[in-house]
Design an enzyme around this catalytic site. Structure first.
Site, PDB file in Angstrom:
ATOM      1  N   LYS A 268      50.276   5.706 -25.396  1.00 13.87           N
ATOM      2  CA  LYS A 268      49.350   5.412 -26.502  1.00 13.87           C
ATOM      3  C   LYS A 268      48.709   4.051 -26.246  1.00 13.87           C
ATOM      4  O   LYS A 268      49.312   3.185 -25.610  1.00 13.87           O
ATOM      5  CB  LYS A 268      50.118   5.364 -27.832  1.00 13.87           C
ATOM      6  CG  LYS A 268      50.540   6.731 -28.319  1.00 13.87           C
ATOM      7  CD  LYS A 268      49.496   7.299 -29.257  1.00 13.87           C
ATOM      8  CE  LYS A 268      49.723   8.746 -29.601  1.00 13.87           C
ATOM      9  NZ  LYS A 268      48.941   9.714 -28.838  1.00 13.87           N
TER      10      LYS A 268
ATOM     11  N   ASN B 226      53.154  -3.435 -18.274  1.00 16.32           N
ATOM     12  CA  ASN B 226      52.960  -1.986 -18.158  1.00 16.32           C
ATOM     13  C   ASN B 226      53.156  -1.535 -16.705  1.00 16.32           C
ATOM     14  O   ASN B 226      52.826  -2.267 -15.778  1.00 16.32           O
ATOM     15  CB  ASN B 226      51.530  -1.622 -18.604  1.00 16.32           C
ATOM     16  CG  ASN B 226      51.259  -0.133 -18.539  1.00 16.32           C
ATOM     17  OD1 ASN B 226      52.082   0.687 -18.965  1.00 16.32           O
ATOM     18  ND2 ASN B 226      50.109   0.237 -18.001  1.00 16.32           N
TER      19      ASN B 226
ATOM     20  N   HIS C 250      51.918   1.437 -14.092  1.00 15.59           N
ATOM     21  CA  HIS C 250      50.895   2.479 -13.946  1.00 15.59           C
ATOM     22  C   HIS C 250      51.037   3.141 -12.570  1.00 15.59           C
ATOM     23  O   HIS C 250      51.198   2.440 -11.562  1.00 15.59           O
ATOM     24  CB  HIS C 250      49.494   1.875 -14.111  1.00 15.59           C
ATOM     25  CG  HIS C 250      48.414   2.908 -14.033  1.00 15.59           C
ATOM     26  ND1 HIS C 250      48.123   3.743 -15.093  1.00 15.59           N
ATOM     27  CD2 HIS C 250      47.604   3.282 -13.020  1.00 15.59           C
ATOM     28  CE1 HIS C 250      47.167   4.577 -14.738  1.00 15.59           C
ATOM     29  NE2 HIS C 250      46.832   4.321 -13.489  1.00 15.59           N
TER      30      HIS C 250
HETATM   31  C1  GAR Z   1      55.311   6.969 -14.982  1.00 19.69           C
HETATM   32  O1  GAR Z   1      54.813   7.528 -13.801  1.00 19.69           O
HETATM   33  C2  GAR Z   1      54.405   5.845 -15.454  1.00 19.69           C
HETATM   34  O2  GAR Z   1      53.845   5.110 -14.417  1.00 19.69           O
HETATM   35  C3  GAR Z   1      53.350   6.626 -16.189  1.00 19.69           C
HETATM   36  O3  GAR Z   1      54.076   7.606 -16.895  1.00 19.69           O
HETATM   37  C4  GAR Z   1      55.240   7.965 -16.136  1.00 19.69           C
HETATM   38  C5  GAR Z   1      56.433   7.872 -17.044  1.00 19.69           C
HETATM   39  O4  GAR Z   1      57.606   8.295 -16.383  1.00 19.69           O
HETATM   40  N1  GAR Z   1      52.572   5.769 -17.048  1.00 19.69           N
HETATM   41  C6  GAR Z   1      51.268   5.913 -17.201  1.00 19.69           C
HETATM   42  O5  GAR Z   1      50.616   6.814 -16.685  1.00 19.69           O
HETATM   43  C7  GAR Z   1      50.590   4.863 -18.074  1.00 19.69           C
HETATM   44  N2  GAR Z   1      49.177   4.894 -17.943  1.00 19.69           N
HETATM   45  P1  GAR Z   1      59.045   7.939 -16.990  1.00 19.69           P
HETATM   46  O6  GAR Z   1      59.012   8.322 -18.469  1.00 19.69           O
HETATM   47  O7  GAR Z   1      59.986   8.805 -16.206  1.00 19.69           O
HETATM   48  O8  GAR Z   1      59.303   6.465 -16.790  1.00 19.69           O
END
Ligand code: GAR
Length: 208
Positions: A93, A109, A111
Site C-alpha cells: 500500500k 523499503n 523492492h
Molecule cells: C518481495 O519480493 C518484495 O520485494 C516485494 O514484495 C515481496 C514480498 O515478499 N515488494 C514490493 O514489490 C514493493 N513494491 P515477502 O512477503 O515474502 O517478504
C-alpha cells in the site's frame, strides 16, 4: 548505542520479515521488532511474527473513510509501540504524505528490481518480474531504499544484481531475487541500527 525499536509493515508471506527476525535473533541487528502490521488478514507474515512472540496486528483499510485515516491508525499503533524505524517488507500500500513526513528518513523499503528500473506505481511483487521478462533485460536485482513521498523514489541504501537467464520464468526469477532481498534488507537494517547510514541529498553513505 541503544537497541532500535522496529515496526514492520507487510501484506503477504513475510519472507523478508523472517530474514530480519533471524538476524535480530542471531544478534547481528541491534534492534527489536515491537510490532508487525498487515493490511491483509491472512498474510502469513502475521503468523511468522506470532511464532516469534511479536505483536501482530491486522488493520482493515475498509474500516476507514480514506487513506489518511487508515494511515493514522497505523501511525497510532507505531507510536504506542515507540517505533523508531519502519520497515516495509512486502507492504503493497502507498503510505500517506503525513506518514512519510512523520517518519522522514526512518522508513526502509525493499523492492524486487534495480531501481530506477521496473519500479513506481503498479510495479510490485510478481508483476515486477513479469515486466522484467517481457522487456528482455539481462540483469535485474533488488534495492533497499529510504521512502520519500514518491513511489520507489527515495535514496538508495543497497542494491544487488542477478543475471536473467535465457530460460528464466517468473517463479525462478522471483526465487533468485528473493534470495538477495533476504541478504540486503537485513544488512541495511543492521547498518541503520548501528547508525552507519548518512543521507546526503540523494546519496546514502555507509560510514566505516
Ligand atoms: C518481495 O519480493 C518484495 O520485494 C516485494 O514484495 C515481496 C514480498 O515478499 N515488494 C514490493 O514489490 C514493493 N513494491 P515477502 O512477503 O515474502 O517478504
Amino acid at each position: 548505542m541503544s537497541s532500535v525499536n522496529i515496526g514492520v509493515l507487510i501484506s503477504g508471506g513475510g519472507s523478508n520479515l523472517q530474514a530480519v527476525i533471524d538476524d535480530i535473533n542471531a544478534g547481528v541487528i541491534n534492534g527489536k521488532i515491537q510490532v508487525v502490521i498487515s493490511n491483509k488478514k491472512d498474510a502469513y507474515g502475521l503468523v511468522r511474527a506470532k511464532n516469534h512472540g511479536i505483536d501482530a496486528i491486522y488493520v482493515d483499510k475498509r474500516k476507514f473513510e480514506n487513506n489518511n485515516d487508515f494511515n493514522r491508525e497505523i501511525i497510532k499503533i507505531l507510536e504506542e509501540k515507540n517505533v523508531d524505524l519502519v520497515i516495509l517488507a512486502g507492504y503493497l500500500k502507498i503510505l500517506s504524505e503525513e506518514f512519510v513526513k512523520k517518519y522522514q528518513s526512518r522508513i526502509i523499503n525493499i523492492h524486487p528490481s534495480l531501481i530506477p528500473s521496473f519500479c513506481g506505481m503498479g510495479y510490485y511483487g510478481r508483476k515486477v518480474h513479469e515486466k522484467v521478462l517481457e522487456y528482455g533485460v539481462k540483469i535485474t536485482g533488488a534495492t533497499v531504499h529510504f521512502v520519500d513521498e514518491g513511489a520507489d523514489t527515495g535514496s538508495i541504501i543497497l542494491q544487488e544484481a542477478v543475471i536473467v537467464d535465457d530460460n528464466e520464468t517468473v517463479d525462478t526469477l522471483q526465487k533468485k531475487v528473493l534470495e538477495i532481498e533476504h541478504k540486503i534488507l537485513p544488512k541495511a537494517v543492521q547498518l541503520y541500527c548501528d547508525d552507519k547510514l548518512e543521507i546526503k541529498g540523494r546519496k546514502v553513505h555507509v560510514r566505516n
